[in-house]
Design a protein around this motif. Structure first.
Motif, PDB file in Angstrom:
ATOM      1  N   ILE A 188       0.220  28.565 -15.812  1.00  0.00           N
ATOM      2  CA  ILE A 188       0.035  27.114 -15.914  1.00  0.00           C
ATOM      3  C   ILE A 188      -1.275  26.789 -16.610  1.00  0.00           C
ATOM      4  CG2 ILE A 188      -0.401  25.026 -14.550  1.00  0.00           C
ATOM      5  CD1 ILE A 188       1.638  26.045 -12.522  1.00  0.00           C
ATOM      6  N   LEU A 189      -2.350  27.445 -16.197  1.00  0.00           N
ATOM      7  CA  LEU A 189      -3.658  27.162 -16.795  1.00  0.00           C
ATOM      8  C   LEU A 189      -3.691  27.556 -18.270  1.00  0.00           C
ATOM      9  CD1 LEU A 189      -6.053  28.363 -13.931  1.00  0.00           C
ATOM     10  CD2 LEU A 189      -5.388  26.016 -14.482  1.00  0.00           C
ATOM     11  N   GLU A 190      -3.095  28.689 -18.606  1.00  0.00           N
ATOM     12  CA  GLU A 190      -3.105  29.140 -19.997  1.00  0.00           C
ATOM     13  C   GLU A 190      -2.308  28.210 -20.904  1.00  0.00           C
ATOM     14  OE1 GLU A 190      -2.052  30.717 -23.652  1.00  0.00           O
ATOM     15  OE2 GLU A 190      -0.553  30.487 -22.067  1.00  0.00           O
ATOM     16  N   SER A 191      -1.098  27.869 -20.490  1.00  0.00           N
ATOM     17  CA  SER A 191      -0.252  27.025 -21.343  1.00  0.00           C
ATOM     18  C   SER A 191      -0.793  25.599 -21.432  1.00  0.00           C
ATOM     19  CB  SER A 191       1.183  27.014 -20.821  1.00  0.00           C
ATOM     20  OG  SER A 191       1.227  26.601 -19.466  1.00  0.00           O
ATOM     21  N   TYR A 192      -1.307  25.070 -20.330  1.00  0.00           N
ATOM     22  CA  TYR A 192      -1.852  23.711 -20.334  1.00  0.00           C
ATOM     23  C   TYR A 192      -3.079  23.627 -21.232  1.00  0.00           C
ATOM     24  CZ  TYR A 192      -2.804  19.091 -18.267  1.00  0.00           C
ATOM     25  OH  TYR A 192      -2.996  17.744 -18.060  1.00  0.00           O
ATOM     26  N   SER A 193      -3.985  24.589 -21.109  1.00  0.00           N
ATOM     27  CA  SER A 193      -5.186  24.581 -21.952  1.00  0.00           C
ATOM     28  C   SER A 193      -4.823  24.795 -23.414  1.00  0.00           C
ATOM     29  CB  SER A 193      -6.163  25.666 -21.489  1.00  0.00           C
ATOM     30  OG  SER A 193      -5.579  26.953 -21.564  1.00  0.00           O
ATOM     31  N   ARG A 194      -3.793  25.586 -23.670  1.00  0.00           N
ATOM     32  CA  ARG A 194      -3.388  25.849 -25.052  1.00  0.00           C
ATOM     33  C   ARG A 194      -2.856  24.603 -25.746  1.00  0.00           C
ATOM     34  NH1 ARG A 194       1.632  27.844 -25.622  1.00  0.00           N
ATOM     35  NH2 ARG A 194       1.380  29.134 -23.763  1.00  0.00           N
TER      36      ARG A 194
END
Length: 472
Positions: free
Chosen positions: A438-444
């Protein structure tokens, strides 16, 4: 929350690192996007530099924000969020019939999410972490895919973004870690019990990402009444996610040619007013700060992801074979190692060359570290991080690994638009941690939106500068 899945890790899950572009349309969200071949709405993602954007409305007093915006100031300008870091959305004004349709839509999408994108229900879908990552990526493409200019997001699209993103992020409410906590009983006895607390990485990063999200939408909202306008040029037909030309430093004329598929900004014959120009520059700086913050979070999350065994198994037997004779000779024999001098000597001219070099250097880093571990009688890859802090700095393999790491860092600094390396791609593909996904895709995706905003503003400023230069 258990991020494991009954899906086969070797199922047909395809990831493709995006090519860099001098600008990125929202059909292709930034340091990096992947997409699943199982999802038809997926898209590629570019990571690049650019210059210009707006914060709040054009009527805002210039004295209401500092000359040089900082991340700390940016995070104080967002609205209050709830305990999950989610902005409140008022649905009272939505018609009851619309609510019913939205509820059915959400049921359908969550059903697909739980099935791991395998509509047959046979259990061959992707794991939960990858499914949520793909869902966020596809949501970004659906909402911002056709948003190619500096203007407020359509209300329906904005509501869709808020509603569905809140649903996806609600998973984080149940990702906790147990910590010891003292509890006093009525008889005065004190007991130590285990209490569930939000996981530290989510507790820290999710509210920050939510604030960055809100600020980016506020920037777009500030372009309701502008002195510039757009005219269509080129065609959006065909492959709208085509990668743009690679660049290290893009000259203004080249940038305009590379973004042929985007609408062209126009300004009055005398150029923009000084107030509008100053406001655009400030908004560009704000968007740049947001982009840097999103990139930092994305990088930290990727660094914490476990390295897949498949990647380790694919490493070459020697670092020299990975980087090649020329680079190895320079890294091994140079008394004063200068990565920038080496990059100048290599004369990289295309994104393919830059990405191939990044993959080779990154592979050599882990190859040399593995050899250094073996020399220290530590064969387990789980001990690599401990070894990094304890290793003898005179070890040749460790010295080579450190120099290669510096070279990779300088390469990414020189070409910030470089797409994800094979290691990052592999990490996301085989990641099973839902919170990290979640954190990786949201920040991306936020990094991609921030990059787009900066690039669009730079286009307007470039046209304004060209117009002024043509005036007698």
């Amino acid at each position: 929350m258990d991020s494991s899945s009954t899906s086969d890790e070797n199922s047909h899950l395809g990831y493709q690192s995006s090519l860099s572009s001098t600008d990125q349309t929202d059909h292709s969200p930034t340091r990096t996007t992947l997409y699943s071949v199982l999802s038809t709405d997926s898209f590629t993602y570019y990571r690049t530099n650019s210059e210009i954007s707006c914060f709040s409305e054009l009527t805002t007093e210039e004295s209401s924000y500092p000359e040089t915006p900082s991340l700390a100031w940016l995070l104080t300008k967002s609205p209050k969020l709830d305990r999950r870091g989610l902005a409140h959305v008022d649905y009272d004004s939505v018609d009851l019939g619309d609510k019913t349709i939205e509820l059915e839509t959400m049921k359908e999408r969550f059903s697909k999410l739980l099935l791991g994108e395998d509509m047959s229900g046979s259990g061959k879908g992707v794991c939960t972490a990858v499914a949520i990552s793909n869902a966020m990526t596809n949501l970004y493409a659906s909402v911002f895919g056709n948003h190619l200019r500096l203007e407020p997001l359509h209300p329906e699209k904005k509501l869709m973004w808020r509603r569905e993103m809140n649903c996806l992020l609600s998973v984080c409410d149940y990702i906790v870690e147990l910590v010891p906590k003292s509890k006093d009983l009525h008889d005065g006895t004190t007991l130590e019990v285990m209490a569930g607390m939000p996981r530290s990485d989510i507790y820290i990063n999710l509210p920050a990402l939510r604030k960055l999200d809100t600020m980016l939408l506020e920037i777009l909202e500030g372009f309701q009444e502008t002195e510039f306008w757009y005219v269509e040029q080129g065609s959006m037909s065909g492959n709208s996610s085509r990668p743009g030309s690679f660049r290290r430093i893009v000259q203004p004329l080249q940038r305009q040619e590379e973004k042929w598929w985007l609408p062209v900004p126009c300004v009055p014959s005398g150029g923009l007013s000084e107030k509008s120009r100053k406001d655009l520059r400030h908004k560009r700086d704000c968007a740049k700060q947001i982009q840097k913050a999103a990139m930092a979070i994305n990088g930290s999350v990727l660094a914490e992801m476990e390295i897949p065994d498949t990647y380790l198994a694919s490493l070459p037997k020697s670092g020299k074979a990975s980087v090649g004779e020329t680079i190895y000779r320079y890294i091994n024999t140079a008394d004063k190692f200068s990565p920038n001098h080496l990059l100048d000597h290599l004369n990289i001219s295309s994104e393919l060359e830059a990405l191939e070099l990044a993959d080779k250097v990154e592979a050599s880093i882990y190859t040399w570290r593995r050899k250094a571990c073996v020399s220290q009688s530590k064969s387990s890859w789980e001990l690599v991080k401990d070894f990094m802090s304890e290793v003898d700095r005179t070890d040749k393999n460790q010295v080579l690994a450190e120099r290669a790491e510096v070279l990779l860092y300088c390469l990414k600094q020189r070409y910030p638009e470089l797409s994800q390396t094979s290691l990052d791609t592999s990490k996301i593909q085989y990641n099973r941690d839902v919170g990290q996904a979640i954190l990786e895709s949201y920040s991306r995706v936020l990094e991609g939106l921030a990059f787009n905003t900066v690039a669009w503003i730079e286009d307007v400023l470039f046209v304004d500068k060209s117009t002024k230069a043509q005036d007698p």
